[in-house]
Scaffold this motif. Structure first.
Motif, short mmCIF file in Angstrom:
data_model
loop_
_atom_site.label_atom_id
_atom_site.label_comp_id
_atom_site.label_asym_id
_atom_site.label_seq_id
_atom_site.Cartn_x
_atom_site.Cartn_y
_atom_site.Cartn_z
N LYS A 340 0.83 -1.20 0.00
CA LYS A 340 0.00 0.00 0.00
C LYS A 340 0.87 1.26 0.00
O LYS A 340 0.55 2.26 -0.67
CB LYS A 340 -0.94 -0.01 1.20
N SER A 341 1.97 1.23 0.73
CA SER A 341 2.86 2.39 0.76
C SER A 341 3.56 2.58 -0.58
O SER A 341 3.75 3.72 -1.04
CB SER A 341 3.89 2.22 1.88
N ALA A 342 3.93 1.48 -1.24
CA ALA A 342 4.51 1.58 -2.58
C ALA A 342 3.50 2.15 -3.56
O ALA A 342 3.86 2.91 -4.47
CB ALA A 342 4.99 0.21 -3.04
N CYS A 343 2.24 1.81 -3.38
CA CYS A 343 1.18 2.39 -4.22
C CYS A 343 1.12 3.91 -4.07
O CYS A 343 0.95 4.64 -5.05
CB CYS A 343 -0.17 1.78 -3.87
N VAL A 344 1.26 4.36 -2.84
CA VAL A 344 1.27 5.81 -2.60
C VAL A 344 2.41 6.46 -3.36
O VAL A 344 2.25 7.50 -4.02
CB VAL A 344 1.38 6.12 -1.09
N ILE A 345 3.60 5.85 -3.28
CA ILE A 345 4.78 6.41 -3.97
C ILE A 345 4.57 6.39 -5.48
O ILE A 345 4.90 7.36 -6.17
CB ILE A 345 6.04 5.64 -3.57
N ALA A 346 4.02 5.30 -6.00
CA ALA A 346 3.76 5.21 -7.44
C ALA A 346 2.81 6.32 -7.90
O ALA A 346 3.05 6.99 -8.92
CB ALA A 346 3.19 3.84 -7.79
N ALA A 347 1.73 6.52 -7.16
CA ALA A 347 0.78 7.57 -7.51
C ALA A 347 1.41 8.95 -7.37
O ALA A 347 1.19 9.84 -8.20
CB ALA A 347 -0.46 7.46 -6.62
N HIS A 348 2.22 9.11 -6.33
CA HIS A 348 2.90 10.39 -6.11
C HIS A 348 3.81 10.73 -7.28
O HIS A 348 3.74 11.84 -7.84
CB HIS A 348 3.72 10.31 -4.81
N GLN A 349 4.67 9.78 -7.68
CA GLN A 349 5.63 10.13 -8.74
C GLN A 349 4.94 10.31 -10.08
O GLN A 349 5.40 11.10 -10.91
CB GLN A 349 6.77 9.11 -8.81
N GLU A 350 3.80 9.65 -10.29
CA GLU A 350 3.05 9.86 -11.53
C GLU A 350 2.41 11.25 -11.54
O GLU A 350 2.44 11.95 -12.57
CB GLU A 350 1.98 8.79 -11.69
N ARG A 351 1.88 11.67 -10.40
CA ARG A 351 1.31 13.03 -10.33
C ARG A 351 2.40 14.08 -10.53
O ARG A 351 2.19 15.08 -11.23
CB ARG A 351 0.62 13.24 -8.99
N ILE A 352 3.56 13.85 -9.90
CA ILE A 352 4.67 14.79 -10.05
C ILE A 352 5.11 14.85 -11.51
O ILE A 352 5.41 15.93 -12.05
CB ILE A 352 5.84 14.38 -9.13
N ARG A 353 5.16 13.70 -12.18
CA ARG A 353 5.53 13.67 -13.60
C ARG A 353 4.59 14.53 -14.44
O ARG A 353 5.01 15.18 -15.40
CB ARG A 353 5.51 12.22 -14.10
N LYS A 354 3.33 14.55 -14.06
CA LYS A 354 2.32 15.33 -14.79
C LYS A 354 2.29 16.80 -14.37
O LYS A 354 1.50 17.57 -14.90
CB LYS A 354 0.94 14.72 -14.58
N GLY A 355 3.13 17.17 -13.41
CA GLY A 355 3.13 18.55 -12.94
C GLY A 355 2.06 18.84 -11.92
O GLY A 355 1.74 20.01 -11.64
#
Length: 382
Positions: A340-355
């Motif tokens: 679940k924590s890795a999921c948070v990181i995955a979603a975080h870095q995808e949002r950051i990638r999109k600005g």
């Protein structure tokens, strides 16, 4: 939600690693069914693009992380050991889910480059002192720092590279003759014999570090204070790179002992939140199952994300699939927290990638978990 195996902290040859090639780590992960993998090198993001590209080829989901060493001056003055058991105040900090490729504005870019350069200056002086020792015993060979840097690293020289380079040079010079090799090491170890078999390369390199490169050794070079940034500066570099500042818990050692800072997990969690850190991680092979569950459950229940890894930043090769001390498989509870924590990181870095805005202390964790789960499964199930 079905859990997926995660290893969120792996060092590669871009710093120092048990793996000869970055892809070796990914190949092992694929063989062991570890489907979410996080690169976590010291002071560098140079491996990010290769990591991302090669992970996706293997249907693995890549996380982009970094590790640095900071100095908390008030803890140092108070004699408080944080997550370095031998150096009060010295504090390892990871960043999770940074931008790929990493882009840093000033002054963060220069600060990161500065500590990386300081690290290389220290190891260059260590190499020089090793050569002084070799010359003093008429070894007949020496170490070429620039060759080590060119052929054994991706630009960042660690003391483990020196130990490996010396071990290889000795074996080549003495043509792998066991008695000659043992006699030579005993000579440069000031009369101490090798404790391990000469074919235990990782063990020999560890003895080189312990006898020559650590405090009290003939080639030891203390790190300059400017080699360490304050913890807040490290935190700012990580956030400027789009990442989530993360505290790596050392937790219990083989004797059940904790550092001063970590002995009370409730107090440690409170201080970390005050310092702007709401993510934690564990290198699980160090710890007992009991401690992993106690600390991870407390932290996760109190708003932290909590991930696990293996490091692989020593010569010893271990599985990528996580386990607690003594090869104890992780419990379902720990696997659930990790995924679940890795999921948070995955979603975080995808949002950051999109600005977009990434994960913050007051974000809805469940939303990020669901977003990340969807992103991960899209990659690994294709």
């Amino acid at each position: 939600m079905k859990n997926i195996n995660v290893n969120a902290h792996l060092h590669t040859p871009y710093s120092f690693s048990a793996f000869e090639k970055l892809t070796d780590a990914l190949d092992m992960a694929a063989r062991e069914n570890v489907q979410v993998v996080g690169i976590n090198d010291f002071y560098t993001a140079d491996g990010y693009e290769e990591w991302g590209r090669e992970a996706l080829k293997r249907r693995l989901y890549p996380l982009f992380n970094i590790e640095m060493i900071s100095l908390q001056e008030d803890d140092r003055e108070s004699g408080i050991r944080v997550n370095d058991p031998n150096n009060p105040g010295r504090t390892y900090i990871s960043g999770k889910g940074l931008r790929c490729p990493l882009q840093l504005a000033e002054p963060c870019a220069s600060q990161l480059a500065g500590v990386r350069d300081e690290s290389n200056m220290q190891t260059k002086e260590m190499c020089s002192r090793v050569n002084e020792l070799l010359n003093a015993v008429n070894a007949g060979f020496d170490l070429d720092y620039e060759a080590l840097k060119k052929f054994m690293t991706r630009g960042q020289v660690r003391e483990r590279h020196i130990a490996k380079g010396l071990r290889m040079a000795v074996y080549i010079y003495f043509k792998n003759e066991p008695d000659d090799i043992k006699d030579f090491f005993q000579k440069i170890f000031n009369g101490k014999p090798l404790k391990v078999d000469i074919y235990n390369y990782a063990g020999v390199e560890n003895e080189i570090r312990g006898n020559l490169l650590k405090a009290g050794g003939a080639a030891f070079v203390p790190e300059e204070p400017k080699a360490f940034l304050p913890l807040e500066s490290v935190r700012q570099i990580i956030t400027a790179g789009g990442g989530i500042p993360t505290y790596p818990f050392l937790a219990d050692d083989a004797n059940g002992e904790f550092t001063d800072f970590e002995r009370d997990v409730e107090k440690a969690a409170l201080i970390l939140k005050q310092r702007g850190i709401f993510s934690a991680e564990f290198i699980t092979t160090r710890n007992s199952m009991r401690t992993l569950e106690e600390y991870s459950n407390y932290l996760y229940d109190n708003g932290f994300i909590v991930t696990f890894g293996t490091e692989h930043n020593t010569p010893a090769m271990e599985p990528v699939l996580l386990s607690a001390r003594n090869n104890t498989p992780l419990s379902d509870t720990l696997k659930d927290i990790n995924y679940k924590s890795a999921c948070v990181i995955a979603a975080h870095q995808e949002r950051i990638r999109k600005g977009e805005t990434g994960y913050t202390a007051d974000a809805d964790r469940e939303t990020f978990i669901n977003e990340g789960d969807e992103l991960i499964r899209k990659v690994i199930d294709e």
